[in-house]
Design a protein around this motif. Structure first.
Motif, short mmCIF file in Angstrom:
data_model
loop_
_atom_site.label_atom_id
_atom_site.label_comp_id
_atom_site.label_asym_id
_atom_site.label_seq_id
_atom_site.Cartn_x
_atom_site.Cartn_y
_atom_site.Cartn_z
N ILE A 13 -12.32 -7.96 -6.68
CA ILE A 13 -10.88 -8.23 -6.74
C ILE A 13 -10.11 -7.06 -6.13
O ILE A 13 -9.20 -7.26 -5.32
CB ILE A 13 -10.42 -8.50 -8.18
CG1 ILE A 13 -11.03 -9.81 -8.68
CG2 ILE A 13 -8.90 -8.52 -8.28
CD1 ILE A 13 -10.88 -10.05 -10.16
N MET A 14 -10.47 -5.84 -6.50
CA MET A 14 -9.79 -4.66 -5.95
C MET A 14 -10.00 -4.56 -4.44
O MET A 14 -9.08 -4.19 -3.70
CB MET A 14 -10.29 -3.39 -6.63
CG MET A 14 -9.82 -3.24 -8.06
SD MET A 14 -8.02 -3.29 -8.23
CE MET A 14 -7.56 -1.85 -7.29
N ARG A 15 -11.19 -4.90 -3.94
CA ARG A 15 -11.45 -4.87 -2.51
C ARG A 15 -10.54 -5.86 -1.79
O ARG A 15 -9.94 -5.54 -0.76
CB ARG A 15 -12.91 -5.20 -2.21
CG ARG A 15 -13.26 -5.07 -0.73
CD ARG A 15 -14.61 -5.65 -0.40
NE ARG A 15 -14.66 -7.10 -0.58
CZ ARG A 15 -14.12 -8.00 0.24
NH1 ARG A 15 -13.44 -7.61 1.29
NH2 ARG A 15 -14.22 -9.30 0.00
N ARG A 16 -10.40 -7.07 -2.36
CA ARG A 16 -9.54 -8.09 -1.75
C ARG A 16 -8.08 -7.67 -1.76
O ARG A 16 -7.35 -7.86 -0.78
CB ARG A 16 -9.71 -9.42 -2.47
CG ARG A 16 -11.06 -10.05 -2.23
CD ARG A 16 -11.19 -11.35 -2.96
NE ARG A 16 -12.51 -11.93 -2.79
CZ ARG A 16 -12.80 -13.19 -3.04
NH1 ARG A 16 -11.87 -14.01 -3.49
NH2 ARG A 16 -14.02 -13.64 -2.86
N VAL A 17 -7.64 -7.07 -2.86
CA VAL A 17 -6.26 -6.60 -2.96
C VAL A 17 -6.01 -5.51 -1.92
O VAL A 17 -4.99 -5.52 -1.22
CB VAL A 17 -5.95 -6.08 -4.38
CG1 VAL A 17 -4.63 -5.33 -4.43
CG2 VAL A 17 -5.94 -7.24 -5.37
N ARG A 18 -6.95 -4.56 -1.79
CA ARG A 18 -6.82 -3.49 -0.79
C ARG A 18 -6.75 -4.06 0.62
O ARG A 18 -5.94 -3.61 1.44
CB ARG A 18 -8.00 -2.52 -0.89
CG ARG A 18 -7.73 -1.27 -1.66
CD ARG A 18 -8.77 -0.19 -1.44
NE ARG A 18 -10.13 -0.69 -1.27
CZ ARG A 18 -11.00 -0.89 -2.26
NH1 ARG A 18 -10.65 -0.67 -3.50
NH2 ARG A 18 -12.22 -1.32 -2.00
N ASP A 19 -7.57 -5.07 0.90
CA ASP A 19 -7.55 -5.70 2.23
C ASP A 19 -6.20 -6.33 2.52
O ASP A 19 -5.67 -6.22 3.63
CB ASP A 19 -8.64 -6.76 2.34
CG ASP A 19 -10.04 -6.18 2.42
OD1 ASP A 19 -10.17 -4.95 2.60
OD2 ASP A 19 -11.00 -6.96 2.28
N ILE A 20 -5.63 -6.99 1.53
CA ILE A 20 -4.32 -7.63 1.71
C ILE A 20 -3.24 -6.58 1.88
O ILE A 20 -2.42 -6.65 2.80
CB ILE A 20 -4.00 -8.56 0.52
CG1 ILE A 20 -4.95 -9.76 0.52
CG2 ILE A 20 -2.54 -9.00 0.56
CD1 ILE A 20 -4.93 -10.57 -0.76
N LYS A 21 -3.23 -5.57 1.02
CA LYS A 21 -2.19 -4.54 1.09
C LYS A 21 -2.25 -3.75 2.39
O LYS A 21 -1.23 -3.25 2.86
CB LYS A 21 -2.32 -3.58 -0.10
CG LYS A 21 -1.82 -4.14 -1.39
CD LYS A 21 -1.92 -3.08 -2.49
CE LYS A 21 -1.24 -3.53 -3.75
NZ LYS A 21 -1.29 -2.46 -4.79
N SER A 22 -3.44 -3.62 2.96
CA SER A 22 -3.57 -2.83 4.19
C SER A 22 -2.83 -3.47 5.36
O SER A 22 -2.56 -2.80 6.35
CB SER A 22 -5.05 -2.64 4.54
OG SER A 22 -5.63 -3.85 4.97
N THR A 23 -2.49 -4.74 5.25
CA THR A 23 -1.77 -5.42 6.33
C THR A 23 -0.25 -5.31 6.18
O THR A 23 0.48 -5.72 7.07
CB THR A 23 -2.16 -6.91 6.41
OG1 THR A 23 -1.74 -7.57 5.21
CG2 THR A 23 -3.66 -7.08 6.59
N TRP A 24 0.22 -4.78 5.05
CA TRP A 24 1.66 -4.69 4.81
C TRP A 24 2.27 -3.53 5.56
O TRP A 24 1.72 -2.43 5.62
CB TRP A 24 1.95 -4.50 3.32
CG TRP A 24 1.56 -5.64 2.44
CD1 TRP A 24 1.15 -6.87 2.81
CD2 TRP A 24 1.53 -5.63 1.02
NE1 TRP A 24 0.87 -7.64 1.71
CE2 TRP A 24 1.10 -6.91 0.59
CE3 TRP A 24 1.83 -4.68 0.06
CZ2 TRP A 24 0.97 -7.24 -0.75
CZ3 TRP A 24 1.69 -5.00 -1.28
CH2 TRP A 24 1.28 -6.28 -1.67
N SER A 25 3.48 -3.74 6.07
CA SER A 25 4.23 -2.66 6.71
C SER A 25 4.86 -1.80 5.62
O SER A 25 4.91 -2.18 4.45
CB SER A 25 5.33 -3.24 7.61
OG SER A 25 6.30 -3.89 6.80
N VAL A 26 5.38 -0.64 6.01
CA VAL A 26 6.04 0.26 5.06
C VAL A 26 7.25 -0.45 4.46
O VAL A 26 7.50 -0.36 3.25
CB VAL A 26 6.46 1.58 5.75
CG1 VAL A 26 7.29 2.44 4.82
CG2 VAL A 26 5.22 2.34 6.21
N ALA A 27 8.01 -1.16 5.29
CA ALA A 27 9.19 -1.87 4.79
C ALA A 27 8.78 -2.95 3.78
O ALA A 27 9.46 -3.13 2.76
CB ALA A 27 9.94 -2.50 5.96
#
Length: 72
Positions: free
Chosen positions: A33-47
């Protein structure tokens, strides 16, 4: 007149994925679950990160107000 077509195979797949009774069949570890969350968050911009943080803070504040209003 509009005619709707149904792909039974696709319909069944969507049904299975949304069936709450089948949740027990898919066991994810905390690490997965944490790996999937990290993968998703890594695509987010700073804004987007900032906007999501503001929204989370707003929701938390509303939750606290609701909880303490009910306790009073």
């Amino acid at each position: 007149m509009t005619t709707a077509c149904c792909n039974a195979e696709a319909s069944n797949l969507n049904f299975v994925a949304q069936d709450e009774k089948l949740v027990e069949a898919v066991q994810l570890t905390d690490a997965e679950i944490m790996r999937r969350v990290r993968d998703i968050k890594s695509t987010w911009s700073v804004a987007e990160r900032a906007a999501r943080r503001r929204e989370a803070d707003r929701r938390f504040e509303n939750l606290m107000e609701t909880l303490f209003a009910e306790a009073a």
